[in-house]
Design a protein around this motif. Structure first.
Motif, PDB file in Angstrom:
ATOM      1  N   ALA A 125      -1.600  -2.620   8.269  1.00  0.00           N
ATOM      2  CA  ALA A 125      -0.950  -3.885   8.630  1.00  0.00           C
ATOM      3  C   ALA A 125      -1.792  -4.652   9.656  1.00  0.00           C
ATOM      4  O   ALA A 125      -1.934  -5.878   9.557  1.00  0.00           O
ATOM      5  CB  ALA A 125       0.457  -3.616   9.177  1.00  0.00           C
ATOM      6  N   LYS A 126      -2.324  -3.943  10.617  1.00  0.00           N
ATOM      7  CA  LYS A 126      -3.169  -4.580  11.641  1.00  0.00           C
ATOM      8  C   LYS A 126      -4.413  -5.200  11.007  1.00  0.00           C
ATOM      9  O   LYS A 126      -4.808  -6.309  11.352  1.00  0.00           O
ATOM     10  CB  LYS A 126      -3.568  -3.535  12.688  1.00  0.00           C
ATOM     11  CG  LYS A 126      -3.689  -4.081  14.082  1.00  0.00           C
ATOM     12  CD  LYS A 126      -3.976  -2.973  15.070  1.00  0.00           C
ATOM     13  CE  LYS A 126      -2.726  -2.760  15.891  1.00  0.00           C
ATOM     14  NZ  LYS A 126      -2.895  -1.788  16.970  1.00  0.00           N
ATOM     15  N   GLU A 127      -5.022  -4.467  10.086  1.00  0.00           N
ATOM     16  CA  GLU A 127      -6.197  -4.978   9.369  1.00  0.00           C
ATOM     17  C   GLU A 127      -5.865  -6.242   8.586  1.00  0.00           C
ATOM     18  O   GLU A 127      -6.726  -7.086   8.356  1.00  0.00           O
ATOM     19  CB  GLU A 127      -6.752  -3.914   8.420  1.00  0.00           C
ATOM     20  CG  GLU A 127      -7.442  -2.770   9.130  1.00  0.00           C
ATOM     21  CD  GLU A 127      -7.783  -1.605   8.196  1.00  0.00           C
ATOM     22  OE1 GLU A 127      -7.476  -1.667   6.979  1.00  0.00           O
ATOM     23  OE2 GLU A 127      -8.341  -0.605   8.704  1.00  0.00           O
ATOM     24  N   LYS A 128      -4.610  -6.389   8.162  1.00  0.00           N
ATOM     25  CA  LYS A 128      -4.154  -7.564   7.418  1.00  0.00           C
ATOM     26  C   LYS A 128      -3.667  -8.679   8.354  1.00  0.00           C
ATOM     27  O   LYS A 128      -3.114  -9.670   7.901  1.00  0.00           O
ATOM     28  CB  LYS A 128      -3.009  -7.177   6.465  1.00  0.00           C
ATOM     29  CG  LYS A 128      -3.428  -6.253   5.353  1.00  0.00           C
ATOM     30  CD  LYS A 128      -4.088  -7.047   4.267  1.00  0.00           C
ATOM     31  CE  LYS A 128      -4.213  -6.283   2.986  1.00  0.00           C
ATOM     32  NZ  LYS A 128      -4.715  -7.128   1.912  1.00  0.00           N
ATOM     33  N   GLY A 129      -3.820  -8.490   9.671  1.00  0.00           N
ATOM     34  CA  GLY A 129      -3.443  -9.528  10.627  1.00  0.00           C
ATOM     35  C   GLY A 129      -1.995  -9.506  11.077  1.00  0.00           C
ATOM     36  O   GLY A 129      -1.520 -10.442  11.721  1.00  0.00           O
ATOM     37  N   ILE A 153       0.863  -1.176   0.000  1.00  0.00           N
ATOM     38  CA  ILE A 153       0.000   0.000   0.000  1.00  0.00           C
ATOM     39  C   ILE A 153       0.901   1.228   0.000  1.00  0.00           C
ATOM     40  O   ILE A 153       2.034   1.164   0.486  1.00  0.00           O
ATOM     41  CB  ILE A 153      -0.964  -0.016   1.205  1.00  0.00           C
ATOM     42  CG1 ILE A 153      -2.081   0.996   1.016  1.00  0.00           C
ATOM     43  CG2 ILE A 153      -0.206   0.177   2.518  1.00  0.00           C
ATOM     44  CD1 ILE A 153      -3.284   0.751   1.925  1.00  0.00           C
ATOM     45  N   PHE A 154       0.404   2.308  -0.552  1.00  0.00           N
ATOM     46  CA  PHE A 154       1.178   3.542  -0.671  1.00  0.00           C
ATOM     47  C   PHE A 154       0.356   4.703  -0.113  1.00  0.00           C
ATOM     48  O   PHE A 154      -0.847   4.772  -0.343  1.00  0.00           O
ATOM     49  CB  PHE A 154       1.513   3.834  -2.141  1.00  0.00           C
ATOM     50  CG  PHE A 154       2.261   2.722  -2.809  1.00  0.00           C
ATOM     51  CD1 PHE A 154       3.645   2.729  -2.840  1.00  0.00           C
ATOM     52  CD2 PHE A 154       1.590   1.667  -3.416  1.00  0.00           C
ATOM     53  CE1 PHE A 154       4.349   1.702  -3.463  1.00  0.00           C
ATOM     54  CE2 PHE A 154       2.278   0.635  -4.034  1.00  0.00           C
ATOM     55  CZ  PHE A 154       3.662   0.651  -4.049  1.00  0.00           C
ATOM     56  N   PHE A 155       1.019   5.598   0.599  1.00  0.00           N
ATOM     57  CA  PHE A 155       0.347   6.776   1.139  1.00  0.00           C
ATOM     58  C   PHE A 155       1.152   8.035   0.812  1.00  0.00           C
ATOM     59  O   PHE A 155       2.378   8.011   0.821  1.00  0.00           O
ATOM     60  CB  PHE A 155       0.215   6.679   2.669  1.00  0.00           C
ATOM     61  CG  PHE A 155      -0.703   5.585   3.127  1.00  0.00           C
ATOM     62  CD1 PHE A 155      -2.081   5.751   3.087  1.00  0.00           C
ATOM     63  CD2 PHE A 155      -0.186   4.392   3.600  1.00  0.00           C
ATOM     64  CE1 PHE A 155      -2.935   4.735   3.520  1.00  0.00           C
ATOM     65  CE2 PHE A 155      -1.028   3.365   4.029  1.00  0.00           C
ATOM     66  CZ  PHE A 155      -2.403   3.546   3.987  1.00  0.00           C
ATOM     67  N   GLU A 180       0.590   1.279   9.877  1.00  0.00           N
ATOM     68  CA  GLU A 180       0.314   0.402  11.026  1.00  0.00           C
ATOM     69  C   GLU A 180      -1.138  -0.065  11.021  1.00  0.00           C
ATOM     70  O   GLU A 180      -1.424  -1.241  11.249  1.00  0.00           O
ATOM     71  CB  GLU A 180       0.633   1.120  12.337  1.00  0.00           C
ATOM     72  CG  GLU A 180       2.120   1.292  12.580  1.00  0.00           C
ATOM     73  CD  GLU A 180       2.437   2.105  13.827  1.00  0.00           C
ATOM     74  OE1 GLU A 180       1.540   2.795  14.371  1.00  0.00           O
ATOM     75  OE2 GLU A 180       3.609   2.045  14.269  1.00  0.00           O
ATOM     76  N   LYS A 181      -2.062   0.845  10.752  1.00  0.00           N
ATOM     77  CA  LYS A 181      -3.497   0.498  10.691  1.00  0.00           C
ATOM     78  C   LYS A 181      -3.757  -0.533   9.601  1.00  0.00           C
ATOM     79  O   LYS A 181      -4.443  -1.543   9.812  1.00  0.00           O
ATOM     80  CB  LYS A 181      -4.308   1.774  10.444  1.00  0.00           C
ATOM     81  CG  LYS A 181      -5.794   1.594  10.460  1.00  0.00           C
ATOM     82  CD  LYS A 181      -6.466   2.956  10.328  1.00  0.00           C
ATOM     83  CE  LYS A 181      -7.437   2.908   9.183  1.00  0.00           C
ATOM     84  NZ  LYS A 181      -8.033   4.205   8.882  1.00  0.00           N
TER      85      LYS A 181
END
Length: 186
Positions: A102-106, A46-48, A99-100
């Motif tokens: 990554a957390k959503e992806k487990g 993902i890119f931001f 971080e958000k």
């Protein structure tokens, strides 16, 4: 397309005139956004971008290297391609978004700066800002350490580079060889 260009161009704008910054190959950076990119087979990414007054002031990439996690039985995400103005709020927003995600992806841990693999630019420069960076290592401004550590990260390992000069080192000879190679290869 505009945002991809802004993502790729940000470091070029930030380090314009900095004699120590070696940019990545533009074509390689552009390729990571294509569906045919080899890393799409082994990674989620993902890119931001961060904007202030309609101007890009920061960027970051999140990477989940699925093969690495499977092999080492971990749930790690990586952040990469982090470039940011000297502003803690901007850096925190970028890092928190990865971080958000990554957390959503487990994922249970985030590390970085780390690319897709060991052939990618990685690491955080903490000294030697007045030396030309090598192609493999990322160049950054001194304030990056402060921004990253303020977001809860700490050093895991030291990577050290050394300059090695062969006996009878002749800069002119190397320059002559380099010019010949550039001319021959157009």
């Amino acid at each position: 397309r505009k945002q991809i260009k802004e993502f790729i161009d940000l470091p070029l704008k930030m380090y314009k005139g900095n004699q120590c910054y070696i940019p990545p190959i533009y074509m390689d950076e552009k390729a990571i956004f294509k569906k045919s990119c080899i890393h799409n087979l082994t990674c989620d990414q993902i890119f931001f971008l961060a904007y202030r007054d309609n101007k890009v002031v920061g960027r970051i990439q999140g990477i989940i290297q699925k093969q690495y996690n499977e092999l080492y039985k971990t749930k790690k995400a990586r952040f990469s391609r982090f470039h940011c103005e000297d502003n803690l709020e901007t850096a925190t927003c970028l890092i928190k978004e990865v971080e958000k995600w990554a957390k959503e992806k487990g994922m249970e841990e985030i590390i970085g700066p780390m690319g897709y693999n060991d052939l990618e630019r990685e690491g955080l420069l903490i000294e030697g800002f007045d030396y030309l960076n090598t192609y493999e290592e990322e160049y950054n401004f001194p304030y990056y350490q402060k921004l990253i550590e303020a977001n809860g990260f700490s050093k895991d390992v030291d990577w050290v580079e050394f300059r090695i000069y062969p006996e009878n080192y002749e800069e002119q000879k190397l320059e002559k060889i380099a010019k010949r190679a550039l001319k021959k290869m157009n």
